[in-house]
Write an enzyme that holds these catalytic residues in place. Structure first.
Site, PDB file in Angstrom:
ATOM      1  N   CYS A 103       0.805  -1.230   0.000  1.00 38.75           N
ATOM      2  CA  CYS A 103       0.000   0.000   0.000  1.00 38.75           C
ATOM      3  C   CYS A 103       0.838   1.280   0.000  1.00 38.75           C
ATOM      4  O   CYS A 103       0.296   2.379  -0.117  1.00 38.75           O
ATOM      5  CB  CYS A 103      -0.975   0.011   1.170  1.00 38.75           C
ATOM      6  SG  CYS A 103      -2.265  -1.241   0.966  1.00 38.75           S
ATOM      7  N   HIS A 130     -12.350  10.219  -8.877  1.00 41.37           N
ATOM      8  CA  HIS A 130     -11.303  10.212  -9.901  1.00 41.37           C
ATOM      9  C   HIS A 130     -10.167  11.175  -9.557  1.00 41.37           C
ATOM     10  O   HIS A 130      -9.624  11.856 -10.415  1.00 41.37           O
ATOM     11  CB  HIS A 130     -11.880  10.489 -11.293  1.00 41.37           C
ATOM     12  CG  HIS A 130     -12.616   9.311 -11.823  1.00 41.37           C
ATOM     13  ND1 HIS A 130     -13.907   9.030 -11.464  1.00 41.37           N
ATOM     14  CD2 HIS A 130     -12.222   8.321 -12.663  1.00 41.37           C
ATOM     15  CE1 HIS A 130     -14.296   7.923 -12.067  1.00 41.37           C
ATOM     16  NE2 HIS A 130     -13.285   7.460 -12.798  1.00 41.37           N
ATOM     17  N   GLU A 155     -13.072   0.311   1.560  1.00 44.53           N
ATOM     18  CA  GLU A 155     -11.962   0.457   0.629  1.00 44.53           C
ATOM     19  C   GLU A 155     -12.002  -0.681  -0.388  1.00 44.53           C
ATOM     20  O   GLU A 155     -11.622  -0.506  -1.546  1.00 44.53           O
ATOM     21  CB  GLU A 155     -10.635   0.449   1.398  1.00 44.53           C
ATOM     22  CG  GLU A 155      -9.475   0.937   0.583  1.00 44.53           C
ATOM     23  CD  GLU A 155      -8.242   1.147   1.424  1.00 44.53           C
ATOM     24  OE1 GLU A 155      -8.019   2.309   1.838  1.00 44.53           O
ATOM     25  OE2 GLU A 155      -7.516   0.175   1.677  1.00 44.53           O
TER      26      GLU A 155
END
Length: 139
Positions: free
Chosen positions: A22, A67, A129
């Site tokens: 991550c 986005h 998530e």
């Protein structure tokens, strides 16, 4: 009585302090569930109009997070992307890393602020998530 509105968006991020994968830039299809509460149901029968929730939650997410690359304030990848003309949302200093936990808190704080004029309160925000991993902010 409580009502919940769901909103989904796509965004990139990285957790610069993460010891594993991550720490690299990657993306998710996020899902937020925002719950608004009143002690009793008003005579109108509605705790809060779902359209208002859609406008407030969706408005913030669509304008800032959808986005976009969500960045820690010191993330040089975020700075580079911004310089190249990409949409970047820098997390507030007090939250720092763009983790699911901090995004849930961010939405909890923003929606508490945005929905303050109504009689109830935002009591819970759940941010997924992935379909299997989520964080919950509770007032």
């Amino acid at each position: 009585m409580q009502v919940t509105r769901v909103h989904e968006w796509d965004a990139g991020h990285r957790v610069t302090v993460h010891g594993g994968q991550c720490k690299h830039a990657h993306g998710h299809r996020y899902r937020a569930e925002v719950t608004f509460s009143l002690p009793t149901t008003p005579s109108s029968g509605m705790v809060l109009d779902f359209g208002i929730m859609k406008d407030e939650i969706g408005g913030f997410i669509d304008t800032n997070l959808d986005h976009a690359y969500m960045a820690h304030p010191a993330d040089e990848v975020g700075a580079l992307l911004r310089d190249l003309g990409h949409r970047v949302y820098t997390m507030p200093e007090h939250l720092g890393q763009p983790t699911a936990e901090n995004i849930a808190q961010l939405l909890g704080e923003k929606m508490t602020e945005n929905l303050n004029e109504y009689d109830g309160e935002v009591v819970k925000v759940v941010v997924y998530e992935t379909p299997n991993c989520w964080a919950t902010w509770i007032r």
